[in-house]
Design a protein around this motif. Structure first.
Motif, PDB file in Angstrom:
ATOM      1  N   TYR A 230       0.867  -1.185   0.000  1.00  0.00           N
ATOM      2  CA  TYR A 230       0.000   0.000   0.000  1.00  0.00           C
ATOM      3  C   TYR A 230       0.897   1.227   0.000  1.00  0.00           C
ATOM      4  O   TYR A 230       1.443   1.615   1.029  1.00  0.00           O
ATOM      5  N   ARG A 271      -0.702  -1.359  -4.530  1.00  0.00           N
ATOM      6  CA  ARG A 271      -1.939  -0.579  -4.502  1.00  0.00           C
ATOM      7  C   ARG A 271      -1.623   0.859  -4.117  1.00  0.00           C
ATOM      8  O   ARG A 271      -0.883   1.100  -3.163  1.00  0.00           O
ATOM      9  N   ALA A 273      -2.277   4.355  -2.433  1.00  0.00           N
ATOM     10  CA  ALA A 273      -2.995   4.765  -1.224  1.00  0.00           C
ATOM     11  C   ALA A 273      -4.017   5.861  -1.522  1.00  0.00           C
ATOM     12  O   ALA A 273      -4.054   6.436  -2.611  1.00  0.00           O
ATOM     13  N   LEU A 289      -7.806  -0.505   1.606  1.00  0.00           N
ATOM     14  CA  LEU A 289      -7.469  -1.606   0.706  1.00  0.00           C
ATOM     15  C   LEU A 289      -8.716  -2.355   0.238  1.00  0.00           C
ATOM     16  O   LEU A 289      -8.767  -2.867  -0.882  1.00  0.00           O
TER      17      LEU A 289
END
Length: 530
Positions: A230, A271, A273, A289
């Motif tokens: 993340y 991924r 944020a 998430l």
């Protein structure tokens, strides 16, 4: 990533960083100028784009491989390139920008680099280069062990969370290992949002494969087959480098369904944020998430038991996970021999603010703030006396000079009502107004609060109002008393560290620098622990 004007076999190898700090200072333009100048002169070079060494005042830092070692030049601008070639830079020739052997530069030489051992040394996305510099040895060792033994080694090493909470990493892993579930997850918290911090970014852009390896080992240790990194949305270069590194690791067999033919599977994704500071809190991160608004969850249940999608989840910071490969390679005893007390290993320390030599150093726990500020940082860039140092991000305490001989140790800092956090240090000279900085802490909390709990949401809003009255000189004794009451409520009543730690910078400023609040004397900090 490298570029060559001709055959790499006979070419002189040069290194120039590709990380965000160097790019912001014109590294791409310098790289193009070097390639053009070399081609024009018929000089064969291989230009490798590495990670920064952490001496940010010298970026872009050019390094040339010579028989004696790498010779450094910096900071290099486009206008310097022709003169560097005139000075025979490809043979390590003398020039006003010459710094000598990189490894001998005092700022760099006096460090203990474990986690950052390869940063600046290798091509960040090359698996071959990573393996050639001891990469994936930890993973190979882990594949020969059972899960419980891996967890036991991480526990024995004394590794604690480097994201701020300093929770023992091995305990988290053991909880996830012993919680039965059909699916488990490894989540890396790379939402680096603290002021004055950039260690995560430097590692992700300078040696991303060490993070990939650490997460893979974590997956094998607890039985997780999927992981997520993340990454802070403001780090586009980190995201690109990580994705390239992950793709290369998959192609080389170090990720995927059958890692190195072991039968173990681990899949990894990056991924972006949500752009909110509170998403650095582990449960708000999990909500994000999952595609939800980043709001803090009540605990229990702990994420190790009910985490991502309600399943057992290891959540660790970038530096925590990146420390695992060296533990599995060199052993728990090797790692724990660095540091002091219950603070084992090393800490990447980031120097920022009003400091002459800003950058990153990696030191074993035990070094003092004074050593960091003067032996490495060189004091204030303004030449004025340093007055206050904030350690641990925007919610960290302001430490006066009387506390600068405190060793970097979690417990030693806690004794002063301070935190090490992510290792960020922001220095201020004697022109600073601590009352205004205390107001900023309250305002920061007001803006970044997820809004779920009243002490944080309302307490910080009232805190800004009270601070404005103090700064304006309106009924200061009464307002200072009210400010302390507000801090006590936030400290002991907030759901997470967002509200619970906002009093740290406020109370430390009030207690150690009362003159900035118009007060004649200070009071003691609250007695109840955060």
């Amino acid at each position: 990533m490298s570029q060559s004007t001709t055959s790499a076999k006979t070419a002189v190898r040069l290194y120039l960083p590709r990380d965000s700090a160097a790019l912001a200072l014109g590294a791409d333009e310098v790289a193009d100028a070097i390639a053009t100048e070399a081609a024009k002169r018929g000089i064969e070079i291989e230009l490798v784009r590495n990670g920064t060494r952490g001496m940010l005042w010298l970026e872009p830092l050019l390094e040339v491989v010579t028989p004696a070692g790498r010779v450094a030049y910096g900071p290099v601008e486009v206008e310097d390139v022709a003169a560097l070639f005139d000075a025979n830079v490809t043979a390590g020739g003398d020039h006003p920008l010459a710094l000598g052997l990189t490894e001998e530069i005092p700022y760099f030489k006096k460090q203990e680099r474990l986690t950052f051992a390869r940063v600046g040394i290798t091509d960040p996305v090359s698996v071959d280069d990573y393996v050639a510099h001891d990469g994936y040895r930890g993973l190979r060792n882990a594949l020969a062990l059972d899960a419980a033994t891996i967890v036991a080694q991480v526990t024995e090493s004394g590794l604690r969370g480097r994201g701020g909470a300093a929770f023992p990493t091995g305990i988290k892993w053991k909880t996830v290992l012993n919680t039965p579930a059909a699916q488990k997850y490894i989540v890396c918290n790379a939402d680096e949002g603290d002021s004055g911090t950039f260690a995560d970014r430097m590692l992700m852009e300078g040696d991303p494969l060490v993070l990939v390896e650490g997460m893979t080992i974590a997956g094998i240790a607890v039985g997780a087959t999927r992981g997520y990194i993340y990454v802070r949305s403001e780090y586009p270069h980190s995201i690109d480098v990580l994705n390239e590194a992950i793709d290369n690791a998959n192609k080389a067999g170090y990720l995927g369904e059958n890692i190195l033919g072991s039968g173990h599977a681990f899949h990894l994704e990056v991924r972006k944020a949500a752009g909110a500071y509170v998403c650095g809190e582990e449960t708000a991160l999990l909500e994000s998430l999952e595609g939800k608004r980043g709001v803090v969850r009540a605990k229990p249940p702990l994420p190790a038991i009910e985490g991502l999608f309600g399943l057992p989840t290891v959540i660790n910071n970038v530096i925590s996970l990146a420390s695992v490969p060296i533990i599995m390679d060199r052993g728990a005893e090797f790692y724990k021999n660095f540091g002091m007390g219950r603070s084992r290993g090393t800490l990447p320390i980031q120097l920022a603010g009003n400091i002459k030599y800003g950058g990153l150093i990696e030191k074993a726990f035990g070094v003092t703030l004074r050593e960091i500020l003067y032996d490495y940082g060189g004091g204030a860039i303004t030449g004025r006396p340093l007055r206050a140092v904030q350690v641990g991000g925007p919610l960290g305490s302001y430490l006066p000079e009387s506390q600068w001989d405190t060793p970097l140790d979690y417990e030693a800092f806690a004794a002063h009502w301070a935190v090490l956090g992510h290792g960020g240090i922001v220095a201020h000279d004697d022109t600073v107004d601590l009352a205004k900085l205390a107001r900023y802490a309250m305002e920061f909390c007001t803006i970044e609060s997820c809004g779920k709990c009243t002490p944080c949401r309302i307490g910080s809003t009232r805190g800004v109002e009270v601070m404005d009255k103090i700064i304006d000189g309106r009924d200061r004794p009464k307002q200072i008393k009210l400010l302390r009451d507000l801090c006590d409520t936030m400290l002991n009543g907030s759901l997470c560290a967002m509200g619970g730690m906002t009093p740290y910078p406020v109370l430390s400023a009030l207690n150690h620098f009362p003159e900035d609040f118009g007060a004649a004397e200070s009071s003691n900090l609250p007695t109840k622990a955060a």
